[in-house]
Design a protein around this motif. Structure first.
Motif: not given
Length: 187
Positions: A29, A26, A41, A38-39
């Motif tokens: 992200s 988290e 996800e 990944s932000m």
């Protein structure tokens, strides 16, 4: 301490590590001003009647440091992907170009940085709750073993073991949160 009653602390620790892993995902992200795939996800898209991770409806690329693009495979899903990004709370305004959605990453202002630190704190609190739930399960195991004949000394030992494990992971969450908040506030 008798060996008749053993509490599975390895399982409890594995579950607490799972909560830490989820927290790290988290935190990844949360953007800190640089583009990262990944932000996206945690973004879920309403696709084909169910919620689907965004990376399963298109290809995510980072062509430059301040831009993320999503090449949506199914033209009919472009609107749903755009809506999911707008509703995700990332503070990014998607731009459409056919089946490609471009996400320009704006420079973070002070207010947005504060908002992101609050979001990070919420993620950390969720991880703490998950760890406390694992502790509760461990304490329930101790109570059940006590009812099955565990001695009071053994009960105290196992309660202390479970609590020490919980304290260790809560401390890890707090340290991770401090690090992430410092990263977010860094200009």
């Amino acid at each position: 301490m008798s060996e008749d009653f053993m509490i599975d602390t390895d399982d409890l620790e594995r579950r607490m590590q799972g909560a830490m892993g989820a927290l790290k995902t988290e935190f990844a992200s949360l953007r800190t001003g640089r583009a990262s795939s990944s932000m996206l996800e945690p973004v879920m898209v309403e696709a084909y009647g169910q919620r689907t991770p965004i990376n399963q409806v298109g290809t995510i690329n980072v062509p430059e440091p301040r831009m993320v693009t999503i090449n949506v495979w199914d033209k009919s899903m472009v609107g749903a992907v755009e809506k999911a990004i707008r509703n995700s709370g990332l503070g990014i305004n998607p731009q459409l170009n056919g089946t490609i959605i471009m996400l320009p990453i704006p420079e973070l202002n002070e207010e947005r940085r504060r908002d992101l630190t609050r979001v990070a704190a919420q993620y950390a609190e969720s991880a703490r709750v998950a760890i406390r739930n694992v502790r509760r399960d461990g304490m329930d195991q101790v109570k059940k073993a006590k009812a099955d004949g565990m001695s009071e000394d053994d009960q105290k030992f196992w309660e202390t073991e479970v609590q020490d494990l919980t304290n260790k992971y809560i401390s890890n969450v707090d340290q991770a949160l401090e690090g992430k908040q410092a990263e977010i506030m860094q200009v």
